[in-house]
Design an enzyme around this catalytic site. Structure first.
Site, PDB file in Angstrom:
ATOM      1  N   GLU A  72     -12.057 -12.553 -50.953  1.00  0.00           N
ATOM      2  CA  GLU A  72     -12.497 -13.765 -51.633  1.00  0.00           C
ATOM      3  C   GLU A  72     -12.081 -14.930 -50.744  1.00  0.00           C
ATOM      4  O   GLU A  72     -11.043 -14.867 -50.068  1.00  0.00           O
ATOM      5  CB  GLU A  72     -11.864 -13.896 -53.019  1.00  0.00           C
ATOM      6  N   ASP A 115     -12.748  -5.763 -49.413  1.00  0.00           N
ATOM      7  CA  ASP A 115     -13.424  -6.942 -49.941  1.00  0.00           C
ATOM      8  C   ASP A 115     -12.503  -8.151 -49.797  1.00  0.00           C
ATOM      9  O   ASP A 115     -11.269  -8.003 -49.769  1.00  0.00           O
ATOM     10  CB  ASP A 115     -13.800  -6.754 -51.418  1.00  0.00           C
ATOM     11  N   GLU A 168     -17.717 -24.193 -56.229  1.00  0.00           N
ATOM     12  CA  GLU A 168     -18.540 -22.999 -56.446  1.00  0.00           C
ATOM     13  C   GLU A 168     -17.718 -21.729 -56.230  1.00  0.00           C
ATOM     14  O   GLU A 168     -17.825 -20.755 -56.985  1.00  0.00           O
ATOM     15  CB  GLU A 168     -19.751 -23.009 -55.512  1.00  0.00           C
ATOM     16  N   ASP A 185     -13.342  -5.370 -57.081  1.00  0.00           N
ATOM     17  CA  ASP A 185     -14.619  -5.160 -56.401  1.00  0.00           C
ATOM     18  C   ASP A 185     -14.529  -4.017 -55.393  1.00  0.00           C
ATOM     19  O   ASP A 185     -15.487  -3.261 -55.214  1.00  0.00           O
ATOM     20  CB  ASP A 185     -15.068  -6.445 -55.701  1.00  0.00           C
ATOM     21  N   HIS A 195     -14.096 -16.824 -58.142  1.00  0.00           N
ATOM     22  CA  HIS A 195     -12.871 -16.003 -58.145  1.00  0.00           C
ATOM     23  C   HIS A 195     -11.749 -16.533 -59.031  1.00  0.00           C
ATOM     24  O   HIS A 195     -10.826 -15.785 -59.382  1.00  0.00           O
ATOM     25  CB  HIS A 195     -12.358 -15.795 -56.714  1.00  0.00           C
ATOM     26  N   HIS A 226     -15.041 -12.389 -59.974  1.00  0.00           N
ATOM     27  CA  HIS A 226     -14.936 -11.584 -58.774  1.00  0.00           C
ATOM     28  C   HIS A 226     -13.470 -11.490 -58.384  1.00  0.00           C
ATOM     29  O   HIS A 226     -12.741 -12.484 -58.377  1.00  0.00           O
ATOM     30  CB  HIS A 226     -15.714 -12.229 -57.620  1.00  0.00           C
TER      31      HIS A 226
END
Length: 248
Positions: A9, A7, A52, A157, A57, A152
């Protein structure tokens, strides 16, 4: 094949607009068990995150400025995913960012570095058409706690997706595994003139300790999902089941 759950970010939604990866995590799965081996990197993107993305994160420019840039640690990612099946939720998003970062580092595209990429979101959509299939929804569907997921984070995750992936793929393709062609022919030829099956022609496969542990882990997962001993254990251990129900 060794499996890696990955994963990322990012600072925004489009690498073509100069957005970068700010966090990357990989979690290893071997023999259908999440291992202690993982890769977790924070990255200096040399830019601010969109508001956003920052809300998602929480990784500030100040925090990230003290971490390495992607080219400095790219080889760690290459070595970790080499020849593995990489499982990513909404893979197209992460792969386009990874490809952009790898290109800046003078390295090949991501799909050329690993064995294959599997999009767990596409698999979930096939299994549960018309339903929400984001990570939170899948955790809820499979009874996996994500109460600690307030923001997140790539590592958290990846760990949650690893549990979700194992729950999604519990199906068993074959009791016998991959028997040789000769053994299959012997089994097929064991049928008599009236079509009766003679099991004496089948190979006897001894279970080693590693396979036995993997089987027990698989049954533990079934027990957790069902909230009680699974059917296999009901048949195999009826006395233990009665004791469990009496204690409950």
């Amino acid at each position: 094949m060794r499996q890696i759950v990955l994963d990322t970010e990012t600072t925004g939604l489009e690498p073509e607009q100069g957005h970068r990866v700010v966090e990357l995590a990989c979690v290893e799965i071997l023999n259908r068990r999440v291992t202690d081996r993982h890769l977790h990197l924070y990255l200096n993107p040399d830019r601010d995150s969109d508001p956003e993305a920052l809300r998602v994160h929480g990784l500030t420019t100040e925090f990230l400025s003290g971490h390495p840039r992607f080219p400095e640690v790219a080889r760690q990612l290459v070595d970790f995913v080499r020849d593995a099946e990489v499982i990513i939720h909404n893979a197209a998003f992460d792969v386009k960012f990874l490809n952009a970062e790898l290109r800046r580092a003078g390295l090949p595209p991501f799909t050329e570095l690993c064995g294959k990429v599997t999009d767990s979101l596409m698999v979930a959509r096939e299994m549960f058409p018309g339903k929400r299939n984001n990570l939170d929804a899948l955790c809820e569907r499979f009874g996996i706690s994500n109460a600690h997921r307030t923001l997140h984070g790539a590592l958290l995750d990846s760990e949650l997706l690893g549990e979700v992936w194992l729950a999604m793929t519990r199906g068993q393709d074959s009791l016998l595994g991959e028997a040789s062609d000769e053994a299959a022919d012997a089994g097929a030829g064991a049928a008599g003139a009236h079509g009766r099956f003679d099991a004496s022609g089948l190979p006897v496969i001894q279970v080693d300790e590693q396979a036995s542990q993997a089987h027990e882990a698989y049954l533990d997962g079934l027990d957790k999902a069902a909230g009680r001993p699974c059917l296999w254990r009901q048949i195999d251990r009826p006395v233990e089941l009665e004791a469990h129900e009496a204690a409950g």
